[in-house]
Design an enzyme around this catalytic site. Structure first.
Site, PDB file in Angstrom:
ATOM      1  CB  ALA A 195      26.880  47.745 -11.148  1.00  0.00           C
ATOM      2  N   GLY A 213      28.146  49.260 -15.761  1.00  0.00           N
ATOM      3  CA  GLY A 213      26.766  48.827 -15.965  1.00  0.00           C
ATOM      4  C   GLY A 213      25.942  49.845 -16.747  1.00  0.00           C
ATOM      5  CD  GLU A 229      28.286  45.719 -18.279  1.00  0.00           C
ATOM      6  OE1 GLU A 229      28.065  46.181 -17.140  1.00  0.00           O
ATOM      7  OE2 GLU A 229      28.830  44.624 -18.473  1.00  0.00           O
ATOM      8  CD  GLU A 240      32.617  47.176 -15.805  1.00  0.00           C
ATOM      9  OE1 GLU A 240      33.476  47.600 -16.625  1.00  0.00           O
ATOM     10  OE2 GLU A 240      31.402  47.125 -16.074  1.00  0.00           O
TER      11      GLU A 240
HETATM   12  C1  HXC Z   1      27.742  53.683  -6.265  1.00  0.00           C
HETATM   13  C2  HXC Z   1      28.251  55.755  -7.072  1.00  0.00           C
HETATM   14  C3  HXC Z   1      28.672  55.207  -8.306  1.00  0.00           C
HETATM   15  C4  HXC Z   1      28.581  53.798  -8.468  1.00  0.00           C
HETATM   16  C5  HXC Z   1      28.924  57.329  -8.389  1.00  0.00           C
HETATM   17  N1  HXC Z   1      28.424  57.078  -7.186  1.00  0.00           N
HETATM   18  N2  HXC Z   1      29.094  56.219  -9.098  1.00  0.00           N
HETATM   19  N3  HXC Z   1      27.777  55.006  -6.079  1.00  0.00           N
HETATM   20  N4  HXC Z   1      28.110  53.086  -7.411  1.00  0.00           N
HETATM   21  N5  HXC Z   1      28.925  53.188  -9.595  1.00  0.00           N
HETATM   22  C6  HXC Z   1      28.118  58.035  -6.112  1.00  0.00           C
HETATM   23  C7  HXC Z   1      29.372  58.548  -5.446  1.00  0.00           C
HETATM   24  O1  HXC Z   1      29.823  57.645  -4.479  1.00  0.00           O
HETATM   25  C8  HXC Z   1      28.865  59.835  -4.846  1.00  0.00           C
HETATM   26  O2  HXC Z   1      28.147  59.529  -3.678  1.00  0.00           O
HETATM   27  C9  HXC Z   1      27.855  60.311  -5.878  1.00  0.00           C
HETATM   28  O3  HXC Z   1      27.498  59.174  -6.648  1.00  0.00           O
HETATM   29  C10 HXC Z   1      28.441  61.352  -6.803  1.00  0.00           C
HETATM   30  O4  HXC Z   1      29.612  60.814  -7.393  1.00  0.00           O
HETATM   31  P1  HXC Z   1      31.033  61.563  -7.378  1.00  0.00           P
HETATM   32  O5  HXC Z   1      32.094  60.568  -7.544  1.00  0.00           O
HETATM   33  O6  HXC Z   1      31.143  62.475  -6.187  1.00  0.00           O
HETATM   34  O7  HXC Z   1      30.872  62.486  -8.686  1.00  0.00           O
HETATM   35  P2  HXC Z   1      32.055  62.989  -9.638  1.00  0.00           P
HETATM   36  O8  HXC Z   1      33.220  63.466  -8.797  1.00  0.00           O
HETATM   37  O9  HXC Z   1      31.406  63.945 -10.581  1.00  0.00           O
HETATM   38  O10 HXC Z   1      32.566  61.704 -10.450  1.00  0.00           O
HETATM   39  C11 HXC Z   1      31.700  61.028 -11.375  1.00  0.00           C
HETATM   40  C12 HXC Z   1      32.314  59.655 -11.747  1.00  0.00           C
HETATM   41  C13 HXC Z   1      32.614  58.839 -10.468  1.00  0.00           C
HETATM   42  C14 HXC Z   1      33.595  59.866 -12.561  1.00  0.00           C
HETATM   43  C15 HXC Z   1      31.277  58.944 -12.642  1.00  0.00           C
HETATM   44  O11 HXC Z   1      31.445  58.853  -9.655  1.00  0.00           O
HETATM   45  C16 HXC Z   1      32.968  57.412 -10.743  1.00  0.00           C
HETATM   46  O12 HXC Z   1      34.106  57.114 -11.155  1.00  0.00           O
HETATM   47  N6  HXC Z   1      32.054  56.490 -10.458  1.00  0.00           N
HETATM   48  C17 HXC Z   1      32.288  55.074 -10.615  1.00  0.00           C
HETATM   49  C18 HXC Z   1      32.316  54.693 -12.062  1.00  0.00           C
HETATM   50  C19 HXC Z   1      32.557  53.213 -12.218  1.00  0.00           C
HETATM   51  O13 HXC Z   1      33.617  52.671 -11.863  1.00  0.00           O
HETATM   52  N7  HXC Z   1      31.554  52.526 -12.733  1.00  0.00           N
HETATM   53  C20 HXC Z   1      31.651  51.112 -12.908  1.00  0.00           C
HETATM   54  C21 HXC Z   1      30.987  50.486 -11.731  1.00  0.00           C
HETATM   55  S1  HXC Z   1      31.214  48.779 -11.702  1.00  0.00           S
HETATM   56  P3  HXC Z   1      28.459  60.301  -2.279  1.00  0.00           P
HETATM   57  O14 HXC Z   1      27.561  59.603  -1.315  1.00  0.00           O
HETATM   58  O15 HXC Z   1      29.917  60.147  -2.031  1.00  0.00           O
HETATM   59  O16 HXC Z   1      28.074  61.702  -2.580  1.00  0.00           O
HETATM   60  C22 HXC Z   1      30.146  48.161 -12.760  1.00  0.00           C
HETATM   61  C23 HXC Z   1      30.400  46.738 -13.013  1.00  0.00           C
HETATM   62  C24 HXC Z   1      29.290  45.850 -13.217  1.00  0.00           C
HETATM   63  O17 HXC Z   1      29.287  48.780 -13.288  1.00  0.00           O
HETATM   64  C25 HXC Z   1      29.807  44.439 -13.184  1.00  0.00           C
HETATM   65  C26 HXC Z   1      30.857  44.215 -12.165  1.00  0.00           C
HETATM   66  C27 HXC Z   1      30.517  43.222 -11.107  1.00  0.00           C
END
Ligand code: HXC
Length: 257
Positions: A65, A108, A111, A131
C-alpha cells in the site's frame, strides 16, 4: 475507459491488467485501488472475458500500500472512508483471476496477489507482510489469507517479524501454485489464463465458487454446496458438449451456456 495507473489489454478471451506506477514500485494508492477494482468489475461483467490476469513489472508486482499516502491519516480518516474496503470487491468477481507475480509482492502487494484465484510466481518474486516494521498490521486481508494459504507457523512468523520469503519458499509453503523463470512468467501466465478461458465460463465460475466456499464453511456444508453445483452443471449445454466431445474423441467447443 481511461486509466492512469493501470494498463488493460484484451488477448482473445483473456484480459491482462498491468499495474503501471513504476516510480513507486506499483505502490497501491487509492487511485490504483479504484482503477483496479473498476477495471476488474467491468471485465467481470463482460461475457467474452474468461480469465483476468493481474501483473506488475519485472521488479515489482506491488511494493505495498502507498506508505506516503497513508502516513498522515488518523483513525477517523481511515474509519469514515473505510480505507481499503473496496479491495474486497476484487475477491468477489466471478470470472477466474490469476496473479502473475515478479519481484516485490509486499504488504498490500502480497494481499492483492492473494485476492486472486491462481497465483503464479517468477523465480525473482519476494513475498511478505512487512507492515509490522512500519508500526501497522496487514489491512487487505493478509493476516487471514496468508494464514489460510501457508498455515499459522509461517504466517505468524512473517507477520510478526516482517521477514520476506522467496519464490521457492512460497511455493513450498503453498502460497503459489508454480514458480517459473522470470522471462517466462507472462507467457506462462497467459497460457494458463487461455486454458482457463477456454473452459465453460459458467462452469469455471462454479468451480471457483466451490473452492472458495471451503474457506467459509464446514466440510459437510462445503461438500453439500459442491454437490448442488455439480448437479446444476448438468443444466448447461457445455456439460453435454464436453462429455460428447470426449466420447467422440474430439476437442470440446464450449459456448459458455
Ligand atoms: C510508497 C513506495 C513504496 C510503498 C516503494 N516506494 N514502496 N512508496 N509506498 N509501499 C517508492 C519509494 O519511496 C521510492 O520512491 C520508489 O518507490 C523506489 O523504491 P526504493 O525503496 O528506492 O527501491 P529499492 O531500494 O529497490 O527497495 C525496494 C523495496 C522498498 C525493498 C520494495 O521500496 C520497500 O521496502 N518498500 C516498502 C515495502 C513495504 O513496507 N510494504 C508494505 C507497505 S504497508 P522515491 O520517490 O524515493 O524514489 C502495506 C500495509 C497495508 O502494504 C495495510 C496497512 C495499513
Amino acid at each position: 475507459d481511461s486509466y492512469e495507473t493501470i494498463l488493460v489489454e484484451r488477448k482473445g478471451r483473456v484480459a491482462l491488467l498491468t499495474l503501471n506506477r513504476p516510480k513507486a514500485l506499483n505502490a497501491l494508492n487509492l487511485q490504483v485501488m479504484r482503477e483496479v477494482v473498476a477495471a476488474t468489475e467491468a471485465l467481470d461483467r463482460d461475457p467474452d472475458v474468461g480469465c483476468i490476469v493481474l501483473t506488475g513489472s519485472a521488479k515489482a508486482f506491488a511494493a505495498g500500500a502507498d506508505i506516503k499516502e497513508m502516513s498522515p491519516q488518523n483513525y477517523l480518516d481511515m474509519y469514515l472512508s473505510d480505507w481499503f474496503t473496496a479491495w474486497d470487491r476484487l475477491g468477489q468477481v466471478r470470472t477466474p483471476t490469476l496473479a502473475a507475480v515478479s519481484g516485490y509482492a509486499l504488504g498490500g502487494g502480497c494481499e492483492l496477489a492473494m485476492l486472486c484465484d491462481i497465483l503464479l510466481a517468477s523465480d525473482t518474486a519476494v513475498f511478505g507482510q512487512p507492515e509490522i516494521k512500519l508500526g501497522v498490521i496487514p489491512g487487505i486481508g493478509g493476516s487471514q489469507r496468508l494464514t489460510r494459504a501457508v498455515g499459522k507457523a509461517k504466517a505468524m512468523e512473517l507477520c510478526l517479524t516482517g521477514r520476506t520469503m522467496d519464490a521457492e519458499e512460497a511455493e513450498r509453503a503453498g502460497l503459489v501454485s508454480r514458480v517459473v523463470p522470470a522471462d517466462d512468467l507472462l507467457g506462462e501466465a497467459l497460457t494458463v489464463a487461455e486454458t482457463v478461458a477456454g473452459m465453460s465460463l459458467p462452469v469455471a465460475m462454479m468451480a471457483k465458487e466451490s473452492v472458495n466456499r471451503s474457506f467459509e464453511t464446514t466440510l459437510t456444508e462445503g461438500v453439500r454446496f459442491e454437490r448442488r453445483l455439480f448437479h446444476a452443471v448438468f443444466a448447461t449445454a457445455d456439460q453435454k458438449e464436453g462429455m460428447s466431445a470426449f466420447t467422440e474423441k474430439r476437442a470440446p467447443k464450449f459456448t459458455h451456456r
